[in-house]
Design a protein around this motif. Structure first.
Motif, short mmCIF file in Angstrom:
data_model
loop_
_atom_site.label_atom_id
_atom_site.label_comp_id
_atom_site.label_asym_id
_atom_site.label_seq_id
_atom_site.Cartn_x
_atom_site.Cartn_y
_atom_site.Cartn_z
N GLN A 172 -7.42 10.79 -19.53
CA GLN A 172 -8.59 9.97 -19.86
C GLN A 172 -8.26 8.48 -19.92
O GLN A 172 -9.07 7.69 -20.37
N LEU A 173 -7.04 8.14 -19.52
CA LEU A 173 -6.62 6.74 -19.65
C LEU A 173 -6.22 6.13 -18.31
O LEU A 173 -5.78 6.84 -17.41
N PRO A 174 -6.34 4.82 -18.20
CA PRO A 174 -5.89 4.17 -16.96
C PRO A 174 -4.37 4.17 -16.87
O PRO A 174 -3.70 4.47 -17.86
N PRO A 175 -3.79 3.81 -15.73
CA PRO A 175 -2.33 3.82 -15.60
C PRO A 175 -1.69 2.75 -16.49
O PRO A 175 -2.36 1.78 -16.86
N SER A 176 -0.44 2.96 -16.82
CA SER A 176 0.28 1.93 -17.58
C SER A 176 0.42 0.70 -16.69
O SER A 176 0.31 0.79 -15.47
N ASN A 177 0.71 -0.43 -17.33
CA ASN A 177 0.90 -1.66 -16.57
C ASN A 177 2.01 -1.50 -15.54
O ASN A 177 1.92 -1.97 -14.42
N ARG A 178 3.05 -0.82 -15.96
CA ARG A 178 4.21 -0.66 -15.11
C ARG A 178 3.85 0.12 -13.84
O ARG A 178 4.18 -0.27 -12.73
N LYS A 179 3.14 1.22 -14.07
CA LYS A 179 2.79 2.05 -12.92
C LYS A 179 1.83 1.30 -12.00
O LYS A 179 1.96 1.34 -10.78
N LEU A 180 0.89 0.61 -12.60
CA LEU A 180 -0.08 -0.12 -11.79
C LEU A 180 0.63 -1.18 -10.96
O LEU A 180 0.36 -1.34 -9.76
N PHE A 181 1.55 -1.87 -11.60
CA PHE A 181 2.30 -2.91 -10.90
C PHE A 181 3.03 -2.32 -9.70
O PHE A 181 3.00 -2.87 -8.60
N GLU A 182 3.66 -1.17 -9.91
CA GLU A 182 4.38 -0.50 -8.82
C GLU A 182 3.44 -0.16 -7.68
O GLU A 182 3.71 -0.42 -6.52
N LEU A 183 2.30 0.43 -8.06
CA LEU A 183 1.34 0.84 -7.04
C LEU A 183 0.87 -0.36 -6.22
O LEU A 183 0.75 -0.29 -5.01
N LEU A 184 0.63 -1.48 -6.92
CA LEU A 184 0.13 -2.66 -6.21
C LEU A 184 1.20 -3.22 -5.28
O LEU A 184 0.93 -3.65 -4.17
N CYS A 185 2.45 -3.20 -5.76
CA CYS A 185 3.51 -3.76 -4.92
C CYS A 185 3.77 -2.90 -3.69
O CYS A 185 4.18 -3.40 -2.66
N TYR A 186 3.53 -1.62 -3.79
CA TYR A 186 3.78 -0.73 -2.65
C TYR A 186 2.56 -0.58 -1.74
O TYR A 186 2.63 0.09 -0.74
N ALA A 187 1.47 -1.20 -2.12
CA ALA A 187 0.28 -1.11 -1.25
C ALA A 187 0.53 -1.88 0.04
O ALA A 187 1.48 -2.66 0.13
N GLU A 188 -0.31 -1.64 1.01
CA GLU A 188 -0.03 -2.19 2.34
C GLU A 188 -0.79 -3.48 2.65
O GLU A 188 -0.46 -4.17 3.59
N SER A 189 -1.81 -3.73 1.90
CA SER A 189 -2.59 -4.95 2.15
C SER A 189 -3.35 -5.26 0.87
O SER A 189 -3.40 -4.42 -0.05
N ILE A 190 -3.96 -6.42 0.82
CA ILE A 190 -4.75 -6.76 -0.38
C ILE A 190 -5.95 -5.82 -0.47
O ILE A 190 -6.33 -5.40 -1.56
N ASP A 191 -6.50 -5.45 0.65
CA ASP A 191 -7.60 -4.47 0.63
C ASP A 191 -7.13 -3.17 -0.03
O ASP A 191 -7.82 -2.59 -0.87
N ASP A 192 -5.94 -2.77 0.38
CA ASP A 192 -5.35 -1.55 -0.16
C ASP A 192 -5.10 -1.70 -1.68
O ASP A 192 -5.35 -0.77 -2.46
N GLN A 193 -4.65 -2.87 -2.07
CA GLN A 193 -4.40 -3.11 -3.50
C GLN A 193 -5.69 -3.00 -4.31
O GLN A 193 -5.73 -2.38 -5.36
N LEU A 194 -6.75 -3.62 -3.79
CA LEU A 194 -8.02 -3.59 -4.53
C LEU A 194 -8.57 -2.16 -4.60
O LEU A 194 -9.09 -1.74 -5.64
N ASN A 195 -8.42 -1.43 -3.50
CA ASN A 195 -8.89 -0.04 -3.52
C ASN A 195 -8.04 0.82 -4.45
O ASN A 195 -8.56 1.72 -5.12
N THR A 196 -6.74 0.52 -4.51
CA THR A 196 -5.84 1.26 -5.41
C THR A 196 -6.25 1.00 -6.87
O THR A 196 -6.35 1.92 -7.68
N LEU A 197 -6.50 -0.26 -7.16
CA LEU A 197 -6.92 -0.64 -8.52
C LEU A 197 -8.20 0.11 -8.91
O LEU A 197 -8.30 0.68 -10.00
N LEU A 198 -9.14 0.13 -7.98
CA LEU A 198 -10.40 0.84 -8.24
C LEU A 198 -10.14 2.32 -8.48
O LEU A 198 -10.65 2.90 -9.44
N LYS A 199 -9.32 2.90 -7.64
CA LYS A 199 -9.06 4.34 -7.73
C LYS A 199 -8.41 4.69 -9.07
O LYS A 199 -8.75 5.69 -9.70
N GLU A 200 -7.51 3.83 -9.51
CA GLU A 200 -6.78 4.11 -10.75
C GLU A 200 -7.62 3.87 -12.00
O GLU A 200 -7.39 4.46 -13.04
N PHE A 201 -8.55 2.92 -11.92
CA PHE A 201 -9.29 2.51 -13.12
C PHE A 201 -10.68 3.12 -13.26
O PHE A 201 -11.23 3.16 -14.34
#
Ligand code: GTP
Ligand code: MG
Length: 586
Positions: A172-201
């Motif tokens: 029921q909770l969003p990802p930790s900061n650490r995990k989110l940071f990792e996910l964003l750094c491994y994304a492939e584009s800014i579009d991908d980062q924004l979609n990842t953020l949406l998916k996680e939150f």
């Protein structure tokens, strides 16, 4: 097994699922460089993705149902649902078999909140009554239980059973900061980062169900006074912009109670209820909320920290619902807010880029303390969402239609006047033509910061009804016209210094994103890039920045951040429980 009505549990425990795919940084950078929309690389990348992953997944999530239809369906589901506090050692199969004696179960899930809870939806409403009839009020040795029958129950085991397999809990909770940071750094584009953020939150199906169930449980309590009342969720819980951990705004709708008396006329006779009169609507609202607040405090299972905030502009009862972990704000006589939620729901559903951009901007604002859990001179999430909508209306061609054009598409059924305000707009999503605009999220993010970094806030107001800037009618630093009560400013509370901070940060973020265009982050460095770079904590505010100063400050920030990352102090940019002063979710 014994079921007992109970008041258990505090807070939700964090459960994190782990990062799925990890590509090497080299792979990521190569794909990033090649992955412009419309290119072969982008097509290949899309083909590579398993179905149901980021890109296709979001489209599936975009609701197409009418808001009222969605609300009614979910409310009806919630009425067939019970919330059960369970012992840790429980066999899922036996538990379901035990409950099935009251009727077939449609679906269920478990979650943890300093204890294990089950949300069980029966196929038929009668099953709930049958279950309640077989449920006891607990007998306490030291205290006396108030015999209140609700759909919030507690399961006890008569005999402890041997070891049971672990029950799978829904997070029921969003990802930790650490995990989110990792996910964003491994994304492939800014579009991908924004979609990842949406998916996680974004709110999960289970979290949404829990929100409707909580409203339904509160409705049962309010029904002790107003049997025909409806407690409806509004705000970010239902407008498609809600993030895991956001508050639960509830609206006590007494319209049914009022309307029932207007239809029953026969011949020359008109029967009316004998009622007490008070001098104004506001006093009536205060009296109703006062008594409901008392009731929640004294008899509401799991309702704690009840505060009656009756002198606010919009009177409310605030409390914490322990078992769900939600911070709840209950209001009444607030129909316009429900209509605003419906409007945002429509905007969120019209184009898949809207929610991704709003989530990105909300996270960015939270990371830089532009928004806060404490009421004050800050920008609210609601205002930020309006700014994004306005910006998307200003694109060429526009990504979102103006409210006036949604009004012209309305039919007779959509006509709606609330307290003299015209709240008419088309409710059927299928009647709104999709935008021909194909801009990427990356471009939109950059342009959002450019646009508001240079907006003439001193003379212009933001107006989503007409989709264009207008002269400010007063001297408030930030003027965002209330879309329905058009003489009001929804950001009247924002101070000049908070607005300046927003402008400075927007300029700085635009600059950071522009730099990345010319200097791609090196493969060997650990440099946060794209969305991750602009979400990192800011250096202290220093007033307006010249371009040169901005460049220096951004470099300083990146340097500071790298240091903090190295020492495992990853960016504190998530918004979990941002509104929780008495929250139980952290
Ligand atoms: P969160 O920050 O995620 O809770 O976003 P939210 O949209 O739920 O905001 P909030 O809980 O502050 O308010 C709930 C709803 O009340 C909003 O979605 C709006 O519909 C409405 N609302 C909030 N602030 C204002 C305001 O200043 N004016 C008007 N007219 N409505 C508001
Ligand atoms: Mg809210």
């Amino acid at each position: 097994m014994l079921l007992i009505m109970a008041v258990p549990g505090v807070g939700l425990l964090t459960r994190l699922h782990l990062c799925a795919q990890r590509r090497t940084r080299v792979q990521r950078l190569i794909v990033r460089l090649l992955s412009c929309p419309g290119t072969v690389a982008e097509d290949l990348r899309r083909d590579e993705q398993p179905s149901g992953s980021v890109e296709t997944g979001f489209e599936d999530k975009i609701p197409r149902k009418r808001f009222s239809e969605m609300q009614n369906e979910r409310r009806e589901q919630a009425q067939r649902t019970v919330l059960i506090h369970c012992p840790e050692k429980i066999s899922e199969n036996k538990f379901l078999k035990y409950l099935s004696q009251h009727g077939p179960i449609n679906n269920h899930f478990f979650y943890e909140s300093f204890g294990l809870y089950a949300v069980v939806e029966f196929c038929r409403k009668e099953s709930v009554g049958s279950l309640q009839n077989g449920t006891e009020t607990p007998n306490m040795a030291m205290e006396t239980a108030i015999p209140f029958r609700s759909r919030f129950l507690s399961l006890k085991l008569k005999n402890q059973t041997s070891k049971q397999p672990c029950i799978q809990s829904s997070n029921q909770l969003p990802p930790s900061n650490r995990k989110l940071f990792e996910l964003l750094c491994y994304a492939e584009s800014i579009d991908d980062q924004l979609n990842t953020l949406l998916k996680e939150f974004q709110l999960t199906e289970e979290n949404t169900k829990l929100r409707y169930l909580t409203c339904s449980l509160i409705e049962d309590i309010a029904a002790a006074y107003f049997p025909d009342c409806v407690v409806r969720p509004f705000g970010s819980s239902v407008n498609t912009f809600g993030k895991l951990g956001c508050d639960l705004d509830m609206f006590l709708d007494l319209d049914e109670t009022r309307n029932l008396s207007t239809h029953k006329t026969s011949g020359n006779y008109l029967m009316e209820f004998q009622v007490k009169n008070v001098p104004s609507e506001r006093i009536a609202t205060q009296k109703i909320l006062s008594v409901i607040g008392e009731c929640l405090d004294h008899f509401g299972p799991g309702c704690v920290g009840v505060q009656k905030i009756l002198n606010a502009r919009c009177p409310l009862v605030r409390f914490s619902h322990q078992a769900s972990g939600f911070q709840c704000d209950l209001t009444t006589n607030n129909k316009i807010a429900l209509t605003s939620s419906e409007l945002l729901y429509i905007y969120g559903a019209l184009d898949s880029r809207v929610r991704a951009l709003v989530f990105g901007i909300r996270c960015w604002a939270r990371a830089h303390s532009l928004t806060s859990s404490i009421p004050g001179a800050w920008i609210t999430n609601f205002s930020l969402t309006m700014m994004v909508i306005f910006f998307l209306q200003r694109r060429s061609p526009p990504i979102l239609p103006t409210l006036d054009s949604l009004k012209t598409l309305a039919d007779a059924e959509d006509k709606c006047i609330i307290e003299g305000n015209n709240c008419t707009f088309v409710r059927d999503l299928n009647r709104i033509k999709p935008s021909g605009n194909t801009e990427t999220l990356e471009l939109l993010l950059k342009e959002f910061f450019e646009y508001f970094g240079n907006f003439a806030f001193n003379k212009n107001s933001i107006n989503i009804r007409q989709g264009r800037e207008q002269n400010k009618p007063d001297s408030s630093p930030l003027y965002i016209q209330n879309p329905f009560e058009t003489s009001l400013n929804i950001s009247k509370n924002v101070s000049q210094s908070q607005l300046q901070k927003f402008v400075d940060l927007a300029q700085e973020s635009a600059w950071i994103l522009q730099q990345e265009d010319t200097h791609q982050p090196s493969v060997s460095s650990n440099q946060p890039w794209g969305l991750a770079a602009i979400l990192l904590p800011s250096v202290p505010h220093r007033g307006s920045l010249t371009k040169k100063k901005r460049k220096r400050s951004a470099n300083e920030r990146v340097k500071n951040l790298l240091e903090s990352l190295k020492s495992n102090r990853t960016a504190n940019f998530t918004e979990t429980n941002e509104k929780r002063t008495i929250s139980t979710q952290t």
